[in-house]
Design a protein around this motif. Sequence first.
Motif, short mmCIF file in Angstrom:
data_model
loop_
_atom_site.label_atom_id
_atom_site.label_comp_id
_atom_site.label_asym_id
_atom_site.label_seq_id
_atom_site.Cartn_x
_atom_site.Cartn_y
_atom_site.Cartn_z
N LYS A 170 -18.19 15.54 -29.20
CA LYS A 170 -17.09 15.86 -30.11
C LYS A 170 -17.20 17.30 -30.60
O LYS A 170 -16.19 18.03 -30.66
CB LYS A 170 -17.11 14.88 -31.29
CG LYS A 170 -15.96 15.04 -32.26
CD LYS A 170 -16.04 13.96 -33.34
CE LYS A 170 -14.93 14.10 -34.35
NZ LYS A 170 -14.99 13.02 -35.39
N ALA A 207 -3.16 23.08 -23.68
CA ALA A 207 -3.84 21.81 -23.43
C ALA A 207 -5.27 22.05 -22.96
O ALA A 207 -5.59 23.07 -22.35
CB ALA A 207 -3.09 21.00 -22.39
N SER A 216 2.23 15.50 -31.04
CA SER A 216 1.95 14.16 -31.56
C SER A 216 3.06 13.25 -31.08
O SER A 216 4.24 13.61 -31.13
CB SER A 216 1.88 14.16 -33.10
OG SER A 216 3.11 14.57 -33.65
N CYS A 254 -9.74 12.77 -30.42
CA CYS A 254 -9.11 13.75 -29.53
C CYS A 254 -8.32 12.99 -28.46
O CYS A 254 -8.80 12.81 -27.34
CB CYS A 254 -10.18 14.64 -28.88
SG CYS A 254 -9.52 15.90 -27.76
N PRO A 255 -7.14 12.49 -28.81
CA PRO A 255 -6.39 11.66 -27.87
C PRO A 255 -6.05 12.41 -26.59
O PRO A 255 -5.68 13.59 -26.61
CB PRO A 255 -5.12 11.30 -28.64
CG PRO A 255 -4.99 12.36 -29.70
CD PRO A 255 -6.40 12.73 -30.06
N THR A 256 -6.22 11.73 -25.46
CA THR A 256 -5.92 12.35 -24.18
C THR A 256 -4.94 11.49 -23.39
O THR A 256 -4.88 10.27 -23.55
CB THR A 256 -7.19 12.54 -23.33
OG1 THR A 256 -7.81 11.27 -23.11
CG2 THR A 256 -8.17 13.47 -24.00
N ALA A 272 -11.42 8.63 -26.07
CA ALA A 272 -11.11 9.95 -26.62
C ALA A 272 -10.44 9.83 -27.98
O ALA A 272 -10.68 10.65 -28.88
CB ALA A 272 -10.21 10.72 -25.66
N THR A 273 -9.63 8.80 -28.17
CA THR A 273 -8.96 8.61 -29.45
C THR A 273 -9.87 7.92 -30.45
O THR A 273 -10.04 8.36 -31.59
CB THR A 273 -7.68 7.78 -29.25
OG1 THR A 273 -6.80 8.48 -28.37
CG2 THR A 273 -6.97 7.56 -30.59
N GLU A 310 -7.79 13.94 -17.44
CA GLU A 310 -7.43 13.64 -18.82
C GLU A 310 -6.98 14.92 -19.52
O GLU A 310 -7.63 15.96 -19.41
CB GLU A 310 -8.61 13.03 -19.56
CG GLU A 310 -9.04 11.68 -18.97
CD GLU A 310 -10.24 11.09 -19.70
OE1 GLU A 310 -10.06 10.10 -20.42
OE2 GLU A 310 -11.34 11.64 -19.53
N HIS A 334 -5.53 16.74 -23.12
CA HIS A 334 -5.31 16.73 -24.57
C HIS A 334 -4.33 17.84 -24.91
O HIS A 334 -4.63 19.02 -24.72
CB HIS A 334 -6.62 16.93 -25.33
CG HIS A 334 -6.44 17.14 -26.80
ND1 HIS A 334 -5.94 16.14 -27.63
CD2 HIS A 334 -6.66 18.22 -27.60
CE1 HIS A 334 -5.88 16.60 -28.87
NE2 HIS A 334 -6.31 17.86 -28.88
#
Length: 324
Positions: A301, A245, A272, A214-216, A208-209, A265, A267
């Motif tokens: 994405k 989220a 941050s 899109c970091p999860t 995801a990152t 998961e 996001h």
Amino acid sequence: MNDILNFSMAGSSPALQGERRRLVLGIGVFDGVHLGHRRIIEEVVKLAERSGAVPTALTFDPHPRAVLRPEEPPALLVPLTERVRLLREAGAAQVWVIRFSPEFAALEPEDFLARMLECPEFELCGICVGESWRFGRGGRGNRELLDDYARRRKIDFIACPEVRLNGEVISSSAIRRAIASGRLDAAEAMLGRPYRLVGKVEYGYGAATSRLDCPTANVSFSAGVLPPDGVYAAAAIRDGKAYPAAVNIGFAPTFGWKQAVRRLEVHLLDFSGNLYGSELGVEFLSHLREERSFSSPEELKHQIGRDIARIRDFFARRYHQPEE
């Protein structure tokens, strides 16, 4: 009292001080602390106010059914720490947790009550339970026995009737079924709040990152029920603060992982920082779409971008304050 863990609120009333405390007890498993459970705690608080006692919730861990039927333990709605938090939030000034064991379960009902309720450290002023609560060996203890116990000791006793919603009895089992079938509105109505799953953030696939920007947070949980696979609008709770989220439940089929496992998961839209190892609460608010396989990570994405836009719109509408 060696079987009891005590979780008391900071601060505390004068009734918590001194050599012999006056208590009103609400007794039950209280998994999920739903509207039926809250009704019991409300009665506990009322009795405690009238008698100048401390409103106290008494619960059990592990769940009695996990001890009595270890081959089919119940899927708890919340872990013990969350149950304690919710009971305090409902009005209990302190929460007692009895370690439930095969030896404890084998006690005759009268011995069960004596073990729980008769202690020189406190004066018991009142007891509240659900009207169908059973206790002692073989579940032979019932409201009639408890009523007689309270009457002989001149203790206030209330057996709260079951709370119904749309004709259905509110219960932890009914809430589990609603969540597992994706009926989040029904679960929220029975709980009196959005369903929150609490777990620890662990390392996941990392895709995801690195591939989706899109970091999860991969959330691992020991208690809780997952809704069906798909994408959800949710609120992520960290250190008491809520963040909008996006949540995905499923196997991330676009990436074709070998030996893929079902994951939760999350996001966080406006966060941050490093979440690894921290506790995260996830409140499921609305189902957006089913999980599916995309032709490429790039297509996925783009879809995530659309999902996030829908989630921002959802939160804007949900918490919009009309102008005066």
